[in-house]
Design a protein around this motif. Sequence first.
Motif, mmCIF file in Angstrom:
data_model
loop_
_atom_site.group_PDB
_atom_site.id
_atom_site.type_symbol
_atom_site.label_atom_id
_atom_site.label_comp_id
_atom_site.label_asym_id
_atom_site.label_seq_id
_atom_site.Cartn_x
_atom_site.Cartn_y
_atom_site.Cartn_z
ATOM 1 N N LEU A 28 0.828 -1.204 0.000
ATOM 2 C CA LEU A 28 0.000 0.000 0.000
ATOM 3 C C LEU A 28 0.862 1.254 0.000
ATOM 4 N N ILE A 29 1.944 1.218 0.782
ATOM 5 C CA ILE A 29 2.869 2.356 0.807
ATOM 6 C C ILE A 29 3.466 2.577 -0.580
ATOM 7 N N THR A 30 3.792 1.483 -1.276
ATOM 8 C CA THR A 30 4.355 1.594 -2.629
ATOM 9 C C THR A 30 3.360 2.247 -3.573
ATOM 10 N N ILE A 31 2.111 1.800 -3.513
ATOM 11 C CA ILE A 31 1.079 2.370 -4.377
ATOM 12 C C ILE A 31 0.876 3.845 -4.071
ATOM 13 N N ILE A 32 0.791 4.190 -2.793
ATOM 14 C CA ILE A 32 0.596 5.586 -2.382
ATOM 15 C C ILE A 32 1.750 6.449 -2.877
ATOM 16 N N THR A 33 2.975 5.934 -2.749
ATOM 17 C CA THR A 33 4.151 6.696 -3.167
ATOM 18 C C THR A 33 4.139 6.954 -4.667
ATOM 19 N N ILE A 34 3.877 5.922 -5.451
ATOM 20 C CA ILE A 34 3.872 6.070 -6.913
ATOM 21 C C ILE A 34 2.786 7.037 -7.350
ATOM 22 N N VAL A 35 1.586 6.877 -6.795
ATOM 23 C CA VAL A 35 0.471 7.761 -7.167
ATOM 24 C C VAL A 35 0.760 9.190 -6.747
ATOM 25 N N ALA A 36 1.273 9.356 -5.516
ATOM 26 C CA ALA A 36 1.561 10.699 -5.011
ATOM 27 C C ALA A 36 2.607 11.402 -5.873
ATOM 28 N N TYR A 37 3.676 10.697 -6.231
ATOM 29 C CA TYR A 37 4.705 11.294 -7.080
ATOM 30 C C TYR A 37 4.124 11.678 -8.447
ATOM 31 N N SER A 38 3.281 10.804 -8.996
ATOM 32 C CA SER A 38 2.692 11.083 -10.302
ATOM 33 C C SER A 38 1.776 12.290 -10.249
ATOM 34 N N LEU A 39 0.963 12.386 -9.196
ATOM 35 C CA LEU A 39 0.013 13.491 -9.077
ATOM 36 C C LEU A 39 0.708 14.803 -8.750
ATOM 37 N N ILE A 55 -6.417 17.344 -6.820
ATOM 38 C CA ILE A 55 -5.355 16.347 -6.652
ATOM 39 C C ILE A 55 -5.167 15.990 -5.186
ATOM 40 N N HIS A 56 -5.253 16.980 -4.302
ATOM 41 C CA HIS A 56 -5.121 16.706 -2.866
ATOM 42 C C HIS A 56 -6.279 15.847 -2.354
ATOM 43 N N VAL A 103 3.062 13.174 1.663
ATOM 44 C CA VAL A 103 2.064 14.039 1.028
ATOM 45 C C VAL A 103 1.683 15.139 2.005
ATOM 46 N N ARG A 104 2.319 16.262 1.889
ATOM 47 C CA ARG A 104 2.064 17.363 2.826
ATOM 48 C C ARG A 104 0.957 18.264 2.286
ATOM 49 N N ASN A 105 -0.286 17.825 2.456
ATOM 50 C CA ASN A 105 -1.400 18.690 2.087
ATOM 51 C C ASN A 105 -2.437 18.668 3.199
ATOM 52 N N LYS A 106 -3.370 19.586 3.129
ATOM 53 C CA LYS A 106 -4.330 19.770 4.217
ATOM 54 C C LYS A 106 -5.318 18.611 4.326
ATOM 55 N N VAL A 107 -5.577 17.904 3.233
ATOM 56 C CA VAL A 107 -6.478 16.763 3.299
ATOM 57 C C VAL A 107 -5.863 15.649 4.139
ATOM 58 N N THR A 108 -4.591 15.362 3.890
ATOM 59 C CA THR A 108 -3.884 14.355 4.692
ATOM 60 C C THR A 108 -3.798 14.789 6.149
ATOM 61 N N ALA A 208 10.858 2.678 1.316
ATOM 62 C CA ALA A 208 10.503 3.924 0.635
ATOM 63 C C ALA A 208 11.730 4.593 0.033
ATOM 64 N N ARG A 209 12.839 4.563 0.774
ATOM 65 C CA ARG A 209 14.072 5.162 0.250
ATOM 66 C C ARG A 209 14.535 4.442 -1.012
ATOM 67 N N LYS A 210 14.482 3.110 -0.985
ATOM 68 C CA LYS A 210 14.883 2.346 -2.154
ATOM 69 C C LYS A 210 13.972 2.652 -3.342
ATOM 70 N N MET A 211 12.684 2.777 -3.045
ATOM 71 C CA MET A 211 11.723 3.060 -4.098
ATOM 72 C C MET A 211 11.930 4.468 -4.659
ATOM 73 N N GLN A 212 12.161 5.442 -3.781
ATOM 74 C CA GLN A 212 12.388 6.809 -4.226
ATOM 75 C C GLN A 212 13.672 6.918 -5.043
ATOM 76 N N ASP A 213 14.716 6.178 -4.616
ATOM 77 C CA ASP A 213 15.959 6.175 -5.389
ATOM 78 C C ASP A 213 15.722 5.605 -6.789
ATOM 79 N N THR A 214 14.912 4.543 -6.854
ATOM 80 C CA THR A 214 14.593 3.940 -8.150
ATOM 81 C C THR A 214 13.839 4.924 -9.033
ATOM 82 N N MET A 215 12.868 5.634 -8.428
ATOM 83 C CA MET A 215 12.082 6.599 -9.190
ATOM 84 C C MET A 215 12.936 7.775 -9.643
ATOM 85 N N MET A 216 13.859 8.198 -8.780
ATOM 86 C CA MET A 216 14.753 9.295 -9.151
ATOM 87 C C MET A 216 15.664 8.880 -10.295
#
Length: 402
Positions: A28-39, A55-56, A103-108, A208-216
């Motif tokens: 779930l964290i992986t899905i949230i991260t990918i979607v959040a980065y895309s949005l 988007i938020h 995801v630093r937004n007011k909805v979260t 998450a760090r490994k995933m973010q490094d991969t995305m970067m």
Amino acid sequence: MPDNTLEKIINNYLNINSAIITLVTIGLITIITIVAYSLERRISNSSPLYRRAAIHIVEGVILASSMIMLEKIFFILNKGSINNGWLYANAQLTILLYCMYLVRNKVTLLINLFMPLFYYQSMIFKRFDDKNLPLFITAYLFLIAIIIFIYIKTEKLQDNEWKYVGMQAQFGLAWWALIWTDHDFPAYEIFNMLVVFLIYMSIIRFCARKMQDTMMNYNDLKVQVNYDELTGVRNRANFDKTSKELFETYSKEAIPLTVTMFDIDHFKEFNDKYGHSIGDEVLKHVAHTMEREMFLTDTKGQLFRFGGEEFIIIFRGKNPSACIPIVSDLRNTLINTPLVLKNQRLDITISFGISELKLTDKDFDNLFNRVDQFLYDSKNSGRNHLTVEGVTYSFDDLNEKQ
């Protein structure tokens, strides 16, 4: 260590359900991260309020859906029982806190603030008869303070490992104090639950760090493939790909598509007189000036470096007559912002060719060849000219008409 204590640890922590919930949480964290980065890449501070809000809200819905999904999976694994509820609670707390960092937004923020009022299945009013109500209120207010602090100080907390872990511990402590007021378990178990929560967070952060490094790395590779290393604008490969996609779309639609091509007049003289490093600076100056001006004036044009000193701009939804004043303004901006290097002023002029996609064009090459020929017509007319559908204009004459 007594046998019963070891058996308790194995039964509670080292079982198949624990492994499944952990893997589901990571998924779930992986899905949230990918979607959040895309949005988040689709918006900026300058984006319209409605677009940012939409988007938020989507990100908030994804977070809430993840919490519900985790709950359903937990009850399926436990056949509808609340046994080992600590496992489910720690997984949800991990997702809540991770999303606060990601995801630093007011909805979260609002979901985190009001989640304590909804996490338990019984009605909220049943708490008011509880003798632990003062403790619940105290823990809730403490949690609110922690959440707001994390929301405001996220970047500074992530830069300091000890502060990061410390805020996680306080977040988990406040939550488990709240849970303790609703459930009958020994108070010392709060410490055990807190340790498990911190272990969860460390696992998630590592993944998450490994995933973010991969995305970067993917983003870096995407930039290298699609953008010119020297000027930073889209490159020839990106143009080839885009042109094919545009032809497939616009050749079937009654929407205009105009392509302009320009190059830098007497570019070879810059290299011969000042050296290739100055030539590179000229290329960057032209590309950056054009791209900045198109962004500021919202022309909806896409700039590509085709090769050498040649550039291409694609205008969707505009015919050549609508592009003439845009191109003239771009050229005038370049004239009015000369490149100054080592106290040496370099005046740069450019020549243009413009043509529109026609029904008779069998492929994009037909349009490109026409634009290329019009560019050479401008250069053969003395440079610093513009040729539109075979008719050549002097920029000076165009400025007088404007």
